[in-house]
Design a protein around this motif. Structure first.
Motif, mmCIF file in Angstrom:
data_model
loop_
_atom_site.group_PDB
_atom_site.id
_atom_site.type_symbol
_atom_site.label_atom_id
_atom_site.label_comp_id
_atom_site.label_asym_id
_atom_site.label_seq_id
_atom_site.Cartn_x
_atom_site.Cartn_y
_atom_site.Cartn_z
ATOM 1 N N VAL A 361 37.107 24.919 40.173
ATOM 2 C CA VAL A 361 36.947 25.430 38.806
ATOM 3 C C VAL A 361 36.297 26.815 38.866
ATOM 4 O O VAL A 361 36.683 27.736 38.134
ATOM 5 C CB VAL A 361 36.079 24.477 37.960
ATOM 6 N N GLY A 362 35.339 26.961 39.772
ATOM 7 C CA GLY A 362 34.662 28.248 39.947
ATOM 8 C C GLY A 362 35.606 29.351 40.378
ATOM 9 O O GLY A 362 35.463 30.507 39.961
ATOM 10 N N VAL A 363 36.591 29.016 41.205
ATOM 11 C CA VAL A 363 37.591 30.009 41.626
ATOM 12 C C VAL A 363 38.315 30.559 40.402
ATOM 13 O O VAL A 363 38.514 31.772 40.260
ATOM 14 C CB VAL A 363 38.601 29.386 42.613
ATOM 15 N N GLY A 364 38.704 29.655 39.496
ATOM 16 C CA GLY A 364 39.407 30.086 38.288
ATOM 17 C C GLY A 364 38.542 30.973 37.407
ATOM 18 O O GLY A 364 39.013 31.987 36.866
ATOM 19 N N MET A 365 37.247 30.630 37.280
ATOM 20 C CA MET A 365 36.337 31.432 36.459
ATOM 21 C C MET A 365 36.110 32.809 37.074
ATOM 22 O O MET A 365 36.129 33.832 36.380
ATOM 23 C CB MET A 365 35.004 30.702 36.276
ATOM 24 N N THR A 366 35.905 32.835 38.387
ATOM 25 C CA THR A 366 35.654 34.114 39.064
ATOM 26 C C THR A 366 36.893 35.003 39.037
ATOM 27 O O THR A 366 36.786 36.227 38.856
ATOM 28 C CB THR A 366 35.210 33.870 40.517
ATOM 29 N N LEU A 367 38.060 34.403 39.217
ATOM 30 C CA LEU A 367 39.309 35.167 39.139
ATOM 31 C C LEU A 367 39.467 35.781 37.743
ATOM 32 O O LEU A 367 39.862 36.954 37.615
ATOM 33 C CB LEU A 367 40.497 34.264 39.452
ATOM 34 N N THR A 368 39.146 35.018 36.719
ATOM 35 C CA THR A 368 39.211 35.541 35.349
ATOM 36 C C THR A 368 38.258 36.714 35.176
ATOM 37 O O THR A 368 38.608 37.741 34.589
ATOM 38 C CB THR A 368 38.887 34.432 34.338
ATOM 39 N N GLY A 369 37.024 36.563 35.699
ATOM 40 C CA GLY A 369 36.053 37.659 35.633
ATOM 41 C C GLY A 369 36.548 38.888 36.370
ATOM 42 O O GLY A 369 36.355 40.023 35.912
ATOM 43 N N LEU A 370 37.197 38.682 37.517
ATOM 44 C CA LEU A 370 37.738 39.800 38.301
ATOM 45 C C LEU A 370 38.838 40.523 37.539
ATOM 46 O O LEU A 370 38.882 41.767 37.520
ATOM 47 C CB LEU A 370 38.273 39.270 39.631
#
Length: 397
Positions: A361-370
């Motif tokens: 889930v964190g990967v998806g959040m960080t990718l969105t932030g990126l």
């Protein structure tokens, strides 16, 4: 060596970091004492984060006219009182309320401290001075969180809050002794300070913080069961795991400030968000290997703090007439990331997946932030470049 003027701010950060993160290791103890489940005890973390979100803009908005030194002292007074009251909370409801109150001064303290740091810094060293503000937060995770977790678990959980209150009292004294006097914003007004939110630039940066940082909170919120259930590390060794994460935070915070001053805000932000995403992918796939899991713990700890200097500098530049309020909003966004990361990271667990899945889930959040960060840099760096070129053309003509 740390500038003596910055020491009170770092010690304040030490107290705030200790109260914010120690509770994660003492949730079972607090839950047992107050006769609630561990998920219910998790509401105390959310209540604190909600206090930060509300308190940061409100307290800064109504104190912007006053000298920063005086404001910081009063914020620490509130912080000390409410944490002391947490030690004697008799039940779930009272603890929920007092943890909310404890969170109110948190964001405002860091918001005011960030602006004070930029005023004290030499030109070109602003990011490094901001990293000094957050150094207390990182040292808390390195030393105080495991130490206080051990004390609270071995003796009594209430000692955790008493220790935090003592740190708060020491901070008040150090602010009085060592922080220089600065003028407040005499013509400042709550509504005027909020004008910066009309600027789309500000919302980009707040979203980068609230979503991008949230990725790492999916990992941090469930680090203990990840280590015990997936990496098969003994529960007795969890304090050492937290020390390792804290060491990463200390190193990452300082490197984040250095990197920002060296390569610039935009490049540093994009680089660090990309590295966060890669590291969380590795957590998902490789945490079953004990040695690799420990390396990833250090890296995640480092990356969790490395982004603070560049995004705070980014916000201060985007809101030049409301630096203190915008910095306070950044703390609110950071704690939204905390709450969102814990909540969203818990969803796969309620569905029966393993403790490695919160990091996915964190990967998806960080990718969105990126993606938001790349869009911001692409749009606003181009506009700034055009403005600079136009100014240069006007001077020539």
């Amino acid at each position: 060596m740390i500038d003596k003027r910055m020491l009170p701010l770092a010690v304040g950060g030490l107290g705030i970091g200790t109260t914010e993160f120690t509770i994660m290791g003492l949730l079972p103890d607090i839950a047992n004492a107050l006769h609630v489940s561990i998920p219910q005890a998790g509401h105390f973390i959310s209540a604190y984060a909600l206090g930060v979100v509300i308190g940061a803009p409100v307290l800064v908005g109504y104190s912007v006219k006053h000298p920063p030194k005086k404001v910081l002292m009063w914020l620490m007074v509130l912080f000390t009182i409410f944490n002391a009251l947490s030690a004697i909370a008799p039940n779930y409801t009272s603890m929920l309320f007092v943890r909310f109150l404890s969170g109110l001064p948190h964001g405002a303290f860091f918001g005011v401290s960030t602006v004070v740091a930029t005023r004290l810094a030499e030109k070109g060293k602003e990011a490094r001075f901001i990293s000094l503000v957050f150094s207390g937060l990182t040292i808390a995770n390195l030393a105080m969180v495991p130490l206080v977790t051990y004390i609270g678990h071995t003796f009594h959980w209430s000692l955790y809050f008493i220790i935090v209150a003592i740190i708060g009292a020491i901070t008040i004294l150090l602010i009085h002794l060592w922080l220089p006097e600065m003028e407040g914003k005499k013509n400042g007004h709550f509504t005027n300070e909020l004008h910066f939110i009309k600027n789309p630039q500000s919302w980009y940066i707040l979203l980068i913080t609230a979503i991008g940082f949230g990725g790492l909170f999916t990992w941090l919120s469930y680090i203990t069961p990840l280590m015990t259930e997936v990496s098969h590390i003994s529960e007795n060794n969890i304090p050492y795991v937290m020390i390792l994460a804290g060491a990463g935070m200390v190193v990452g915070n300082l490197l984040g400030g250095y990197l920002t001053d060296r390569i610039g805000v935009s490049k540093a932000s994009i680089t660090l968000l990309f590295l966060m995403m890669l590291t969380l992918i590795c957590v998902f796939f490789l945490s079953s290997n004990k040695a690799i899991s420990l390396v990833l713990t250090f890296l995640c700890g480092g990356l969790s703090m490395s982004l603070s200097p560049p995004v705070n500098i980014m916000m201060i530049k985007a809101a030049p007439n409301a630096e203190m309020m915008s910095a306070a909003f950044m703390q609110a966004a950071f704690n939204i990331a905390n709450a969102a990361g814990a909540y969203l990271g818990g969803i796969p667990l309620t569905l029966g997946f393993s403790y490695s899945y919160p990091s996915l889930v964190g990967v998806g959040m960080t990718l969105t932030g990126l993606i938001i960060c790349v869009a911001y840099v692409s749009k606003y760096n181009k506009l700034n470049l055009i403005t600079i070129k136009n100014k240069s053309y006007d001077r020539k003509n």
